[in-house]
Design a protein around this motif. Structure first.
Motif, PDB file in Angstrom:
ATOM      1  N   UNK A  18       0.815  -1.219   0.000  1.00 57.25           N
ATOM      2  CA  UNK A  18       0.000   0.000   0.000  1.00 57.25           C
ATOM      3  C   UNK A  18       0.849   1.271   0.000  1.00 57.25           C
ATOM      4  N   UNK A  19       2.133   1.140   0.218  1.00 55.46           N
ATOM      5  CA  UNK A  19       3.020   2.305   0.237  1.00 55.46           C
ATOM      6  C   UNK A  19       3.204   2.850  -1.177  1.00 55.46           C
ATOM      7  N   UNK A  20       3.304   4.169  -1.294  1.00 52.74           N
ATOM      8  CA  UNK A  20       3.449   4.820  -2.590  1.00 52.74           C
ATOM      9  C   UNK A  20       4.894   4.819  -3.086  1.00 52.74           C
ATOM     10  N   UNK A  21       5.834   4.995  -2.185  1.00 56.23           N
ATOM     11  CA  UNK A  21       7.245   5.092  -2.564  1.00 56.23           C
ATOM     12  C   UNK A  21       7.983   3.787  -2.381  1.00 56.23           C
ATOM     13  N   UNK A  64       7.553   9.932   3.576  1.00 59.50           N
ATOM     14  CA  UNK A  64       7.229  10.103   4.999  1.00 59.50           C
ATOM     15  C   UNK A  64       5.904   9.423   5.359  1.00 59.50           C
ATOM     16  N   UNK A  65       4.895   9.551   4.499  1.00 53.16           N
ATOM     17  CA  UNK A  65       3.596   8.933   4.820  1.00 53.16           C
ATOM     18  C   UNK A  65       3.682   7.403   4.812  1.00 53.16           C
ATOM     19  N   UNK A  66       4.584   6.849   4.003  1.00 53.48           N
ATOM     20  CA  UNK A  66       4.792   5.398   4.019  1.00 53.48           C
ATOM     21  C   UNK A  66       5.458   4.976   5.327  1.00 53.48           C
ATOM     22  N   UNK A  67       6.402   5.768   5.782  1.00 54.94           N
ATOM     23  CA  UNK A  67       7.067   5.496   7.050  1.00 54.94           C
ATOM     24  C   UNK A  67       6.058   5.512   8.202  1.00 54.94           C
TER      25      UNK A  67
END
Length: 78
Positions: A18-21, A64-67
C-alpha cells in the motif's frame, strides 16, 4: 526504522504494497532488498521471519507517509 520481528507476513506485505514510494529492507550483511518487489518479498521472508535475535534489520521508506504507515503497523505489535 529498526525491526525486531514480523509475525504476520500477509498483513506486513499488504502494508508494504500500500506504500506509494520505495520500501527497502536493510540486512545486517549490508543487502538492500526492495520490498515492493514480489521476488524480494519472497527472499526477505527468511531474513524477517526466521532470523536469530542477533541480526539487525532495518526498514527504509522513501516517503514520509509510508514510514508513518509502517510505524503504525509495528506499533500494534509492541
Amino acid at each position: 526504522m529498526k525491526i525486531k520481528k514480523v509475525t504476520n507476513a500477509p498483513e506486513f506485505f499488504k502494508v508494504v504494497d500500500s506504500c506509494q514510494g520505495r520500501v527497502e529492507l536493510l540486512t545486517g550483511e549490508g543487502d538492500r532488498l526492495n520490498l515492493k518487489s514480489k521476488l524480494c518479498q519472497y527472499l526477505s521472508m527468511s531474513q524477517i521471519f526466521s532470523r536469530s535475535e542477533e541480526l539487525h534489520l532495518e526498514i527504509v521508506a522513501s516517503e514520509e507517509k509510508d514510514l508513518q504507515k509502517l510505524y503504525k503497523y509495528f506499533s500494534q505489535y509492541e
